[in-house]
Enzyme design. Structure first.
Site, short mmCIF file in Angstrom:
data_model
loop_
_atom_site.label_atom_id
_atom_site.label_comp_id
_atom_site.label_asym_id
_atom_site.label_seq_id
_atom_site.Cartn_x
_atom_site.Cartn_y
_atom_site.Cartn_z
N ARG A 82 4.08 66.13 16.56
CA ARG A 82 3.59 66.54 17.81
C ARG A 82 4.87 66.66 18.73
NH1 ARG A 82 -0.53 61.93 20.17
NH2 ARG A 82 1.57 60.64 20.36
N LYS A 184 3.24 66.21 24.93
CA LYS A 184 3.72 64.92 25.51
C LYS A 184 4.84 65.19 26.28
CE LYS A 184 2.70 60.19 24.23
NZ LYS A 184 1.29 59.90 24.67
N GLU A 220 -9.56 64.31 29.48
CA GLU A 220 -9.33 62.91 29.18
C GLU A 220 -8.93 62.26 30.29
OE1 GLU A 220 -5.64 62.82 27.03
OE2 GLU A 220 -4.98 64.84 27.57
C1 LIG Z 1 0.11 59.60 24.28
C2 LIG Z 1 -1.25 60.18 24.83
C3 LIG Z 1 -2.55 59.93 24.33
C4 LIG Z 1 -2.68 59.08 23.19
O1 LIG Z 1 -2.18 59.39 22.06
P1 LIG Z 1 -2.10 58.62 20.62
O2 LIG Z 1 -1.20 59.38 19.83
O3 LIG Z 1 -3.25 58.09 20.22
O4 LIG Z 1 -1.07 57.54 21.26
C5 LIG Z 1 -3.69 60.57 25.03
N1 LIG Z 1 -3.55 61.37 26.13
C6 LIG Z 1 -2.24 61.42 26.61
C7 LIG Z 1 -2.13 62.26 27.91
C8 LIG Z 1 -1.09 61.09 26.21
O5 LIG Z 1 -0.03 61.22 26.77
#
Ligand SMILES: *Cc1c(COP(=O)(O)O)cnc(C)c1O
Length: 341
Positions: A82, A184, A220
């Site tokens: 990622r 991210k 989300e």
């Molecule tokens: C990090 C994050 C998540 C959760 O991801 P995980 O890999 O399950 O920790 C969900 N949404 C956003 C916007 C994030 O930055």
């Protein structure tokens, strides 16, 4: 190894400096060999790319102690992949996957005294990140970067049981179509701060963001993906190019299908259908799953039948199975648990 004498149950989620962190620098088109350092301070030029144009990406995962006493992390290879896609989207160099996983192992080993014991509910949070370091004033990608990994012990996410939360439908947008919602990057969080401060001031714990183009589909929250359970026990989770591909959500989908024999639908989820679901949860590394009891849509409340007292029964089964796999109580799929020591 002697554990640090910390009050594991009450350390909360804050930065608590640990002994060593990993650093590698990128210059002239190559990463150096990398090293562990006791120095928690970064000195940067005033014009560094990260400071001027926010060229930075990050990851988040946890190290913890399993039932048989091993220190492990959960699927760090997916964090590496990622971060690779995040870096590429921001025109940053890729820190190779094998080196990423090795950097995590080295950093956790060096701070093993801070990995909370099994059963404490606390974990050692791991933060890999990368940023542009050289001076950039005309808008362009930096040519020098730093990759770092630090760790900080964090307390149990749920102190008094997993109490369902109340969230609101946000009037702000999180991510544009064809934008950066799927990576991210700090930039997605900078612009979410006003929305979350506003939601908190109104008494809500999180924002539900809808798709920016039509405001009809569920995206989300600021930092977690949604899962829903239908009245006939199917798992439904939004599919969208502008949400962050949560590793927790992808693991829950696998657990639902392969461990619990559930039907799973990964598809666009219209806000209109949310009122018909039986359970709702937010998934991410920090909480694994936070149950949602109520969604406030501009004064109109959607109350899930699972209520405000406890996690819904199906969500609970998913939560118990996934955390059981993580803690070594249930056999894990091949490659999910990275043993550190
Ligand atoms: C990090 C994050 C998540 C959760 O991801 P995980 O890999 O399950 O920790 C969900 N949404 C956003 C916007 C994030 O930055």
């Amino acid at each position: 190894m002697e554990k640090k004498n910390l009050d594991w149950a009450n350390i909360g989620f804050g930065y608590h400096q640990t002994d060593l962190r990993y650093v590698s620098n990128y210059k002239d088109g190559a990463w150096d060999e990398g090293t562990l350092t006791p120095d928690a301070t970064i000195t940067l030029n005033e014009c560094a790319g990260v400071l001027q144009y926010a060229q930075t990406v990050f990851e988040g995962l946890k190290a913890y102690t399993t039932v048989d006493g091993h220190i492990v992390t959960f699927r760090p290879d997916l964090n590496a992949e990622r971060m690779e896609s995040s870096a590429k989207r921001l025109e940053m160099p890729v820190f190779p996957k094998e080196r990423f996983v090795d950097a995590i192992i080295q950093t956790v080993k060096a701070n093993a005294a801070y990995v909370p014991p099994y059963g404490s509910g606390a974990t050692l949070y791991i933060r890999p990140y990368m940023f542009g370091t050289n001076p950039v004033i005309g808008v362009k990608p930096a040519s020098e970067y730093q990759f770092r990994v630090f760790t900080t012990p964090v307390g149990p996410y749920f102190k008094e049981g997993a109490n369902p939360i109340v969230i609101k439908v946000s009037d702000f947008d999180r991510a544009a179509p064809h934008g950066t919602g799927h990576i991210k990057a700090g930039l997605n969080y900078a612009m979410s701060l006003h929305a979350i401060v506003t939601a908190h001031a109104e008494g809500f714990e999180e924002n539900m963001y809808l798709d920016a183009a039509t405001r009809t589909k569920v995206e989300e929250t600021g930092g977690a993906n949604f899962i829903f359970i239908t009245k006939d026990n199917k798992l439904v989770t939004p599919k969208s190019d502008s949400i962050l591909p949560s590793i927790t959500r992808r693991s829950i989908v696998y657990v639902a299908k392969e461990y619990l024999g559930m039907e799973v639908e990964e598809r666009p989820v219209y806000f209109d259908e949310v009122k018909d679901f039986a359970e709702c949860g937010l998934c991410g590394t920090a909480a694994v799953i936070s149950p949602v009891g109520k969604i406030n849509d501009h004064g109109h409340e959607i109350c899930f039948p699972s209520g405000m007292e406890a996690m819904g029964p199906v969500t609970k089964k998913l939560y118990d199975t996934l955390t059981g796999i993580q803690m070594g109580l249930i056999e894990a799929p091949e490659g999910w648990i990275q043993v550190i020591e």
